[in-house]
Design an enzyme around this catalytic site. Structure first.
Site, PDB file in Angstrom:
ATOM      1  CD  GLU A 186      -6.311   1.963   7.492  1.00  0.00           C
ATOM      2  OE1 GLU A 186      -5.431   1.290   8.054  1.00  0.00           O
ATOM      3  OE2 GLU A 186      -6.183   2.435   6.354  1.00  0.00           O
ATOM      4  CD  GLU A 209      -2.446   1.416   2.697  1.00  0.00           C
ATOM      5  OE1 GLU A 209      -3.279   2.335   2.838  1.00  0.00           O
ATOM      6  OE2 GLU A 209      -2.144   0.619   3.614  1.00  0.00           O
TER       7      GLU A 209
END
Length: 251
Positions: A234, A137
């Site tokens: 998130e 990521e």
């Protein structure tokens, strides 16, 4: 609408860790992710998942070795032996917790040696656990100064060199917006590599709604693109109770 999961490392933190699973289920989530589930025995987390009918989408790796330690070092040259040891520990947790994805964190470094190290470590992890899905990521430089994987183009270059079917791209709307200025455009451009999604508003990483990202359009685009994976919330709620920050999901 996409299938939403709750990141229990950021959501429901007004509750003790093991109580967050029930709160997530009661709020309507059917899956969760946990960034670093290594403080408790894996069986305790597994029991909480089963008791509340929750799937585990993702955990992070490698685990920090001490409080305040770097959360990742897969792209830090000279640390491959430690990386392999810690990934074996993560895989022991994964045998019990059964996460769909393990996010391998690059750590803080730069340059060609860091690139080569990251590729080699990812190949080793993928080959060691061929039935486990791994992700990488990009993280923005404002939130994570000095982080190696700080750009989506760099991420796809890494994936091209790794060349393993069980390693893919983790898209985060918050980081995509901060890095490139248009989270929706990044979705379209890098969709072929995306295997997992996280969401949060930029620039403050609060719940979807504030900021420049058009989340209704993003969710519609995800559906139209055929993405059928989890979309993990998130973010850091702007409200005292996480429950009060979930209007975006109910609408």
């Amino acid at each position: 609408m996409p299938r939403f999961a709750a990141n229990l490392s950021l959501l429901f933190t007004e509750l003790p860790y093991l109580d967050r699973f029930q709160a997530a289920a009661q709020a309507g989530f059917t899956a969760v992710e946990i960034l670093f589930p290594y403080d408790l025995a894996a069986k305790e987390t597994r029991r909480a998942l089963l008791a509340n009918g929750l799937d585990l989408v993702l955990i992070n790796a490698p685990p920090p070795n001490y409080t305040g330690g770097a959360p990742g070092y897969a792209a830090v040259p000279g640390g491959s032996a430690r990386f392999q040891s810690d990934i074996r520990r993560v895989l022991r947790y994964a045998d019990i917790l059964r996460p769909r994805f393990i996010h391998v964190m690059a750590g803080y470094s730069s340059g060609p040696d860091a690139f080569a190290c990251f590729v080699e470590n990812l190949q080793w992890a993928a080959d060691t656990a061929p039935d486990q899905q791994f992700t990488i990521e990009p993280l923005n430089e404002v939130s994570q100064p000095g982080y190696f994987l700080n750009d989506y183009d760099l991420a796809t270059e890494v994936l091209g060199y790794v060349d393993r079917p069980n390693v893919g791209l983790q898209y985060d709307s918050f980081h995509a917006q901060v890095i490139h200025g248009d989270a929706l455009a990044i979705w379209h451009r890098f969709l072929p590599s995306i295997v997992h999604v996280q969401i949060g508003a930029a620039p403050d990483r609060s719940e979807p709604g504030p900021g420049k990202t058009d989340f209704p359009a993003l969710f519609t685009t995800m559906d139209q693109s055929g993405y059928d994976g989890w979309v993990s919330a998130e973010y850091t709620p702007s409200t005292r109770r996480t429950e009060d920050s979930l209007a975006w999901m109910r609408h």
